[in-house]
Design an enzyme around this catalytic site. Structure first.
Site, mmCIF file in Angstrom:
data_model
loop_
_atom_site.group_PDB
_atom_site.id
_atom_site.type_symbol
_atom_site.label_atom_id
_atom_site.label_comp_id
_atom_site.label_asym_id
_atom_site.label_seq_id
_atom_site.Cartn_x
_atom_site.Cartn_y
_atom_site.Cartn_z
ATOM 1 N N ASP A 16 0.567 -1.139 0.035
ATOM 2 C CA ASP A 16 0.157 0.220 -0.010
ATOM 3 C C ASP A 16 1.050 1.179 0.104
ATOM 4 O OD1 ASP A 16 -3.617 0.005 1.080
ATOM 5 O OD2 ASP A 16 -1.302 2.680 1.032
ATOM 6 N N GLN A 31 -13.806 2.632 1.072
ATOM 7 C CA GLN A 31 -13.790 1.877 -0.129
ATOM 8 C C GLN A 31 -13.230 3.674 -0.738
ATOM 9 O OE1 GLN A 31 -16.059 -0.654 -2.500
ATOM 10 N NE2 GLN A 31 -14.161 -0.926 -3.601
ATOM 11 N N HIS A 81 -10.142 -5.406 -3.532
ATOM 12 C CA HIS A 81 -8.265 -5.374 -3.037
ATOM 13 C C HIS A 81 -8.472 -5.788 -1.738
ATOM 14 C CE1 HIS A 81 -9.651 -0.927 -2.576
ATOM 15 N NE2 HIS A 81 -9.631 -1.253 -1.293
ATOM 16 N N HIS A 97 -6.912 -5.302 1.752
ATOM 17 C CA HIS A 97 -5.235 -5.075 2.493
ATOM 18 C C HIS A 97 -5.756 -6.337 3.680
ATOM 19 C CE1 HIS A 97 -6.482 -0.287 2.345
ATOM 20 N NE2 HIS A 97 -8.068 -0.768 1.868
HETATM 21 P P1 5GP Z 1 -9.729 1.552 0.472
HETATM 22 O O1 5GP Z 1 -9.941 2.868 0.844
HETATM 23 O O2 5GP Z 1 -10.826 1.728 -0.987
HETATM 24 O O3 5GP Z 1 -10.245 0.871 1.234
HETATM 25 O O4 5GP Z 1 -7.792 0.822 0.052
HETATM 26 C C1 5GP Z 1 -7.309 2.005 -0.502
HETATM 27 C C2 5GP Z 1 -6.173 1.767 -1.191
HETATM 28 O O5 5GP Z 1 -5.215 1.965 -2.002
HETATM 29 C C3 5GP Z 1 -5.620 2.886 0.408
HETATM 30 O O6 5GP Z 1 -4.821 1.967 1.800
HETATM 31 C C4 5GP Z 1 -4.192 3.728 -0.530
HETATM 32 O O7 5GP Z 1 -3.528 4.167 -0.057
HETATM 33 C C5 5GP Z 1 -4.576 2.431 -1.901
HETATM 34 N N1 5GP Z 1 -3.279 3.184 -2.621
HETATM 35 C C6 5GP Z 1 -4.150 4.259 -3.202
HETATM 36 N N2 5GP Z 1 -3.561 4.581 -4.682
HETATM 37 C C7 5GP Z 1 -2.610 3.910 -4.425
HETATM 38 C C8 5GP Z 1 -1.546 3.530 -5.897
HETATM 39 O O8 5GP Z 1 -1.356 3.711 -6.739
HETATM 40 N N3 5GP Z 1 -0.536 2.526 -5.442
HETATM 41 C C9 5GP Z 1 -0.828 1.529 -3.999
HETATM 42 N N4 5GP Z 1 0.402 1.426 -4.010
HETATM 43 N N5 5GP Z 1 -1.681 1.921 -3.302
HETATM 44 C C10 5GP Z 1 -2.396 2.856 -3.302
#
Ligand code: 5GP
Ligand code: ZN
Length: 112
Positions: free
Chosen positions: A29, A92, A98, A100
């Site tokens: 992440d 999200q 995805h 985590h």
């Molecule tokens: P969500 O908030 O949808 O559960 O998780 C999305 C995750 O993707 C977040 O923890 C964020 O830090 C990660 N993330 C967003 N953009 C990128 C990226 O371009 N590269 C990587 N490696 N992680 C990302």
């Protein structure tokens, strides 16, 4: 489709990969919330866990078995947390399924 994790899965946007095969990709992440924080995504676009069906059973088993293997390889000894956020209230921010994986610190419960 204009999807960040589809582009990462296709290698069009670089990521710091831990594991890749024909079906899934695991990468760190960009904004880690624990000493070890990586994401596991299917290469096929699935919007969130809300779109999963019984046909995805093998894929999900493969994802969870890979998570266990990667955690063991990373030296995780005291457990880990697997989280998938769904929709706005779930927190999200990227609309591609995805998981985590958070480890190497004690994680509070309940989450905020
Ligand atoms: P969500 O908030 O949808 O559960 O998780 C999305 C995750 O993707 C977040 O923890 C964020 O830090 C990660 N993330 C967003 N953009 C990128 C990226 O371009 N590269 C990587 N490696 N992680 C990302
Ligand atoms: Zn996608």
């Amino acid at each position: 489709m204009d999807c960040l994790f589809c582009k990462i899965a296709a290698g069009e946007i670089p990521s710091n990969k831990l594991f890749e095969d024909d079906r899934i990709l695991a990468f760190y992440d960009i904004d880690p919330q624990a000493p070890l924080h990586f994401l596991v995504v299917p290469k096929r676009h699935i919007g969130s866990a809300a779109e999963l069906t019984a046909q995805d059973g093998d894929l999900l088993a493969h994802i969870f078995a890979t998570i266990a293997k990667l955690c063991a390889e990373q030296g995780v000894e005291k457990g880990y947390r697997v989280v998938t956020n769904v929709g706005e209230d779930g927190g999200q921010s990227v609309a591609h399924l995805h998981f985590h994986v958070l480890a190497k610190r004690s994680l509070a419960w309940p989450p905020g």
